[in-house]
Structure formats: structure tokens, C-alpha cells
Motif scaffolding. Structure first.
Motif, PDB file in Angstrom:
ATOM      1  N   GLY A  53       0.810  -1.210   0.000  1.00 14.50           N
ATOM      2  CA  GLY A  53       0.000   0.000   0.000  1.00 14.50           C
ATOM      3  C   GLY A  53       0.844   1.261   0.000  1.00 14.50           C
ATOM      4  O   GLY A  53       0.562   2.214  -0.749  1.00 14.50           O
ATOM      5  N   ALA A  54       1.890   1.269   0.830  1.00 10.37           N
ATOM      6  CA  ALA A  54       2.768   2.442   0.892  1.00 10.37           C
ATOM      7  C   ALA A  54       3.518   2.640  -0.417  1.00 10.37           C
ATOM      8  O   ALA A  54       3.722   3.783  -0.858  1.00 10.37           O
ATOM      9  CB  ALA A  54       3.759   2.277   2.049  1.00 10.37           C
ATOM     10  N   ALA A  55       3.916   1.552  -1.064  1.00 11.50           N
ATOM     11  CA  ALA A  55       4.631   1.659  -2.328  1.00 11.50           C
ATOM     12  C   ALA A  55       3.785   2.321  -3.401  1.00 11.50           C
ATOM     13  O   ALA A  55       4.314   2.963  -4.323  1.00 11.50           O
ATOM     14  CB  ALA A  55       5.087   0.272  -2.793  1.00 11.50           C
ATOM     15  N   LEU A  56       2.481   2.187  -3.305  1.00 13.77           N
ATOM     16  CA  LEU A  56       1.586   2.808  -4.274  1.00 13.77           C
ATOM     17  C   LEU A  56       1.227   4.241  -3.913  1.00 13.77           C
ATOM     18  O   LEU A  56       1.143   5.118  -4.789  1.00 13.77           O
ATOM     19  CB  LEU A  56       0.310   1.976  -4.404  1.00 13.77           C
ATOM     20  CG  LEU A  56       0.461   0.588  -5.045  1.00 13.77           C
ATOM     21  CD1 LEU A  56      -0.841  -0.177  -4.950  1.00 13.77           C
ATOM     22  CD2 LEU A  56       0.905   0.713  -6.495  1.00 13.77           C
ATOM     23  N   LEU A  57       0.994   4.498  -2.645  1.00 11.92           N
ATOM     24  CA  LEU A  57       0.480   5.802  -2.231  1.00 11.92           C
ATOM     25  C   LEU A  57       1.573   6.823  -1.897  1.00 11.92           C
ATOM     26  O   LEU A  57       1.368   8.025  -2.087  1.00 11.92           O
ATOM     27  CB  LEU A  57      -0.438   5.630  -1.020  1.00 11.92           C
ATOM     28  CG  LEU A  57      -1.707   4.807  -1.239  1.00 11.92           C
ATOM     29  CD1 LEU A  57      -2.577   4.827   0.010  1.00 11.92           C
ATOM     30  CD2 LEU A  57      -2.498   5.306  -2.440  1.00 11.92           C
ATOM     31  N   LEU A  58       2.703   6.374  -1.387  1.00 13.31           N
ATOM     32  CA  LEU A  58       3.739   7.327  -0.972  1.00 13.31           C
ATOM     33  C   LEU A  58       4.322   8.111  -2.153  1.00 13.31           C
ATOM     34  O   LEU A  58       4.481   9.342  -2.057  1.00 13.31           O
ATOM     35  CB  LEU A  58       4.829   6.604  -0.188  1.00 13.31           C
ATOM     36  CG  LEU A  58       5.818   7.501   0.555  1.00 13.31           C
ATOM     37  CD1 LEU A  58       5.095   8.401   1.557  1.00 13.31           C
ATOM     38  CD2 LEU A  58       6.865   6.650   1.281  1.00 13.31           C
TER      39      LEU A  58
END
Length: 301
Positions: free
Chosen positions: A43-48
Motif C-alpha cells: 500500500g505504501a509503495a503505491l500511495l507514498l
């Protein structure tokens, strides 16, 4: 609700009806810590990167205290507790227990002075939702351990109070930015415990790895962005009524995709749940008296 509110509501009801099944599949072969770490990293890899590219990271970090509280209530605590509980609880029973979130949210809102009214129609809708879920899934806790039930109780408290933090303390923080930061922090918290297990996790069956992948991409990155939009569109308490439909979605997926039987409980319970959601999400009438000018229903566009 508005058309946009209904669209977000239905999307979230579907997307967050899936995780109970995915978590159940994942924890058959992976530890709860690895499951939470995996979905957060994805999730972080997509949103950050999106957050950084839009220049929203630094402004959001100025609100780090409420962001940290939201992270603990919405992710760091509940996701590990859910994975732990589903090692012994069925996904259906877990979804049924989590459906208590709107009631705890209503109580929490009163305790902190939230002004949204819960009229008779909306309360009746919530009651119908609970009755429908009970008919749909049945309440069978015989032989269930106390610790998994306590874990779900803590999950309910976290899920019920996290949206209040968003609406009261983070109204100016973009949802994607808040989600990206929360996912990154949660991944960092569990990294020391999950990373040593990654070699074993890589040899897990494909079903477990795919379950974590879908959890991270669809049920985390996409869902969190939509959930913030839903909270701002319809208010925190009404947004949480999606928990009434989540267990129904889980059962429907079983019927449609896994050839599970279409039971009488499903035939009777699902319409009751849908009717309960319609009533529970009904917009309260706006009054013009001075004491009610700050009502959430009046403030939501």
C-alpha cells in the motif's frame, strides 16, 4: 446521501467485504505479522510516491500527532489483531462481530461532543442491519476462545474512533497523504518482526501470496483513499455503516465464486441488511435553530 456518497458507500462495502476472506487464506500459511507487513509495504509503495509527487508529504507531516493516533487506531493495532483472530475465527463470524463498529462510533461521537443526530429512523436502520447479519450468518461462538473475541473487540474500538480523528483533527490533510504516511509507519513498526520471516514466507503457497497482494493493492491502497473520500462526503458515523454490508459481501463472494450454498439465511438476511443500510444512511433533516447550526448533516455538502 448524494449520488457520489452512494457510489463511494457501495464501493467500500464491496472492497472491505473481501479482506476477511483474504486474511483467512493468508494466515493459513503466513504469520499475522508478515500479512500486516506485506499489505502495508504494498500500500505504501503505491500511495507514498503519489503523495510526494503532489507535494503533500511535508504539509501532512505537520499534523503528525493526530496522524500517529489515526495510524494506531486504524492500522497498526486492528490489522494485526484481525490476522491473529482469524487464525481461529471464521471470516464470517469476524465480519459479523466487526459490524458492531457503528454503535461504538455513535457512543464515541457523543463522548467527544460530536453533534450528528441519531434519530429513530437511523437507529432503526442500524438495528435492522444487526438483525439481518445475525439471520444471514448465525451467531455461533461455541468453542471460540476468549482472546480472539477480545482482539476483535479492540478492532471494533479502533475502527469506530479512527474516523473521528480524521473528521476532527485532519480535515485539511488529503486522504492519500494520510494513508501513505500511516502505511509507512505501520510497515516500519512491524519490519523488525516480519523481515526475518520473509525467506519462509516466500516459499508459502501461491494462494497466500496472492491474498496478501490483493490485500495490499485493492483492500489497502485503493480502499483507504476511497474511505477518506467517503468520510468527508457523508460523515464518520454514516461512513461506518459499510460494516453492515461487509459480511454480506463476504458470503455472496463465497456463493458466487466458491459454489457455497445459497441458504435461507442468505435469502432472508441480505434484504434486511440492505434495508437497514438505506435507513441508517438516511440524511437527517436540517433544522434552522441556532443550537443545530453545527450539525454534521448540515455541514456535509
Amino acid at each position: 446521501m448524494s449520488r457520489r456518497g452512494w457510489a463511494l458507500f457501495l464501493a467500500m462495502s464491496l472492497i472491505w467485504g473481501i479482506p476477511y476472506l483474504l486474511i483467512k487464506v493468508a494466515v493459513e500459511d503466513l504469520s499475522p505479522v508478515v500479512v500486516v507487513f506485506g499489505r502495508c509495504v504494498l500500500g505504501a509503495a503505491l500511495l507514498l510516491p503519489w503523495t510526494v509527487a503532489r507535494g503533500q508529504l511535508r504539509p501532512a507531516l505537520r499534523r503528525w500527532r493526530p496522524l500517529l493516533l489515526f495510524t494506531v487506531l486504524e492500522m497498526t493495532g486492528p490489522w494485526l489483531l484481525l490476522a491473529y483472530a482469524e487464525q481461529t475465527l471464521s471470516s464470517s463470524l469476524t465480519g459479523l462481530l466487526v459490524a458492531g463498529v457503528p454503535f461504538v462510533a455513535a457512543l464515541a461521537a457523543r463522548l467527544v461532543g460530536e453533534e450528528e443526530r441519531l434519530g429513530r429512523v437511523r437507529l432503526a436502520g442500524m438495528g435492522l442491519g444487526v438483525v439481518g447479519i445475525a439471520v444471514l450468518l448465525g451467531l455461533d461462538v461455541e468453542g471460540v476462545g476468549l482472546l480472539p473475541l477480545l482482539a476483535i473487540a479492540l478492532v471494533v474500538v479502533g475502527y469506530a474512533t479512527a474516523p473521528l480523528v480524521v473528521s476532527r483533527a485532519l480535515p485539511d490533510v488529503p486522504g492519500v497523504a494520510a494513508s501513505a504516511i500511516a502505511l509507512t509507519v505501520t510497515a516500519a513498526v512491524y519490519a523488525p518482526f516480519a523481515v526475518p520471516q520473509l525467506d519462509d514466507a516466500a516459499r508459502a503457497p501461491g494462494e497466500a501470496l496472492v491474498a496478501v497482494l490483493v490485500l495490499g493493492v485493492v483492500c489497502t491502497a485503493v480502499a483507504l483513499a476511497l474511505f477518506f473520500a467517503l468520510i468527508r462526503e457523508v460523515g464518520p458515523q454514516r461512513a461506518l455503516v459499510i460494516t453492515f454490508l461487509n459480511p454480506a459481501v463476504a458470503v455472496l463472494l463465497g456463493v458466487l465464486l466458491l459454489d457455497e450454498p445459497f441458504t435461507l439465511g442468505l435469502a432472508v438476511g441480505l434484504p434486511v441488511i440492505v434495508l437497514g443500510c438505506v435507513l441508517a444512511t438516511r440524511r437527517s433533516p436540517v433544522r434552522t435553530t441556532r443550537s443545530e447550526l453545527t450539525d454534521v448533516d448540515a455541514a456535509v455538502p
